[in-house]
Design an enzyme around this catalytic site. Structure first.
Site, PDB file in Angstrom:
ATOM      1  N   SER A  15      27.219   1.639  14.189  1.00 40.34           N
ATOM      2  CA  SER A  15      25.601   1.877  14.355  1.00 40.34           C
ATOM      3  C   SER A  15      25.493   1.792  15.321  1.00 40.34           C
ATOM      4  CB  SER A  15      24.660   1.696  13.799  1.00 40.34           C
ATOM      5  OG  SER A  15      23.328   2.217  14.073  1.00 40.34           O
ATOM      6  N   ASP A  43      22.616   6.990  18.680  1.00 43.38           N
ATOM      7  CA  ASP A  43      23.115   6.401  18.516  1.00 43.38           C
ATOM      8  C   ASP A  43      24.211   6.182  17.989  1.00 43.38           C
ATOM      9  OD1 ASP A  43      22.325   5.985  16.082  1.00 43.38           O
ATOM     10  OD2 ASP A  43      22.360   3.899  15.827  1.00 43.38           O
ATOM     11  N   ASP A  53      25.913   6.393  15.509  1.00 41.87           N
ATOM     12  CA  ASP A  53      26.051   6.844  13.465  1.00 41.87           C
ATOM     13  C   ASP A  53      25.124   8.542  13.692  1.00 41.87           C
ATOM     14  OD1 ASP A  53      24.167   5.525  13.508  1.00 41.87           O
ATOM     15  OD2 ASP A  53      24.169   5.064  11.556  1.00 41.87           O
TER      16      ASP A  53
END
Length: 447
Positions: free
Chosen positions: A102, A241, A243
């Protein structure tokens, strides 16, 4: 008890426990065993990833573990996390896997799982997988080994689903949009979708090299995008971000707005249109007290959960709610997606700009936040800082002092070895004092 899984799957530094190739193979085999059906039907898994160099290693290791238990693997390549949830359900897979850490820096990586319904796994399912990792699994016979295949059009399928969530006929012609993809999973999909909808696209963070994901860009570092919005005269900035499951927005003056402001806007607009299920928004304990007060003034309830978008989604499903999210920018619109989707949320904000004919700055200033201070303190592996007597005493003293004048929240991060200390109060001196007291106690406990 879960030891491997945190608030969002398994996460850590690549090539250090638990994020090793050997462990990924074991995780894949355990997950394959858990989801392998005995009814003679297909056994299918989809795997997506972000742009970290270590993603290749984990993709191969997971594929080996899964196919060893008879699961067929469909490899999506770099796609946003919400695309994995979508593809798991649309391709009738038994399991979805996203390889990503992430918003974390490039040396980290993680493994997130989705069930056949496209939603993240429950704590119970993750615990069952952990038990299988510990006990080991029986591999399939040679004739039962699974196959692996590349799926080349995953991001296009995702893009069509994203566009279908918007009002029919919506066009973004005339809007100048900075899109910061954090050199991550949406580096191709996000600019393409915006361009297809007619926007003038100003891309940033779209040159991943395996090492630069989230580096000085994206939702956790929106400064570069804010500067570009002002320099290029853009109408809005959208920061994703690594992902692409969270979003931070920037108005035409370069001012940054967090997820609370966007959730306030969407909740009020949905309620006015009769589309806010249960007339409630689901958010976490981290969301600002100002959001709660603002929603209350519009007769909208705020349902709070533990930190983590999976817990937001669980509460939404339990209560039949259709809008939720986190201050950090996870926005969950369950009428259209099974998890947080930063790009979808950003597009729905653009739709509000077009429909209202108002500038981003007007729409992103929904309420005045109560002053909030968040500090993080790192601790060493094996420590239990919140169990130390001195820390407990400092927390009790700080909670007593701020009671009635604000709130104090202390928690361990589920993704990093951090203690997060957050306080809210109109009395900023008090807020600073109680946070510093707890931080100092945590630091002393590890001395």
């Amino acid at each position: 008890m879960r030891e491997l899984f945190g608030t969002d799957g398994v996460r850590g530094t690549a090539n250090l426990h638990p994020m090793t190739a050997e462990m990924a193979l074991r995780i894949g085999a355990a997950a394959g065993c858990h989801f392998h059906r005995e009814d003679g039907g297909s056994h299918r898994v989809v795997i997506g990833k972000d742009t970290r160099l270590s993603g290749y290693m984990f993709e191969n290791a997971l594929t080996a573990g899964l196919t060893s238990t008879g699961m067929d693997v469909l490899l999506l390549g770099p796609v946003p996390t919400p695309a994995v949830g979508l593809m798991t359900r649309s391709m009738r897979a038994d399991l979805g896997v996203m390889i990503s850490a992430s918003h974390n820096p490039a040396p980290d990586n993680g493994i997130k799982f989705f069930g056949p319904d496209g939603f993240k796994l429950s704590d119970r399912a993750e615990a069952a997988i952990e038990r299988l990792i510990e006990s080991g699994v029986e591999p399939a016979p040679a004739e039962g080994i699974g196959r692996a295949k590349r799926v080349d059009d995953a991001r296009f399928r995702y893009g069509e689903r994203i566009k279908a969530s918007l009002p029919r006929g919506l066009g973004l012609r005339g809007l100048r949009v900075v899109i910061d993809c954090a050199n991550g999973a949406a580096y191709r999909a996000a600019p393409e979708i915006l361009w297809e909808l007619g926007a003038t696209v100003i891309p940033l963070g779209v040159e991943p090299d395996g090492f630069n994901i989230n580096r000085d860009c994206g939702s956790t570092s929106p400064g570069a995008a804010a500067k570009l919005v002002v320099e290029r005269g853009a109408d809005v900035g959208i920061c994703l971000d690594g992902d692409a499951d969270r979003v931070i927005l920037i108005d035409e003056q370069g001012r940054v707005a967090d997820g609370d402001q966007l959730m306030a806007l969407l909740a009020i607009r949905h309620a006015a249109a009769g589309r806010l299920a249960g007339r409630a928004l689901v958010a976490t304990v981290m969301s600002n007290l100002g959001l709660e007060r603002h929603l209350s003034a519009h007769d909208i309830a705020l349902e709070r959960t533990a930190v983590g978008d999976r817990y937001v989604v669980e509460r939404m499903r339990e209560g039949g709610f259709n809008l939720g999210g986190e201050q950090s920018g996870h926005i969950v619109m369950s009428d259209h997606a099974t998890t947080g989707d930063g790009l979808m949320a950003g597009l729905h904000f653009l739709a509000e700009m077009v429909a209202s004919e108002r500038r981003a700055g007007e729409l992103l200033c929904q309420f005045e936040p109560v002053p909030q201070l968040l500090r993080n303190v790192r601790y060493s592996a094996g420590e239990a800082p919140l169990e130390a007597a001195g820390v407990k005493a400092a927390i009790a003293e700080s909670e007593a002092e701020i009671s009635g004048r604000g709130r104090l929240l202390i928690r361990r991060s589920g993704t990093e070895p951090l203690v997060r200390v957050m306080a809210e109060s109109e009395d900023e001196v008090l807020m600073q004092r109680v946070v510093e007291r707890v931080i100092a106690a945590v630091e002393r406990s590890g001395a």
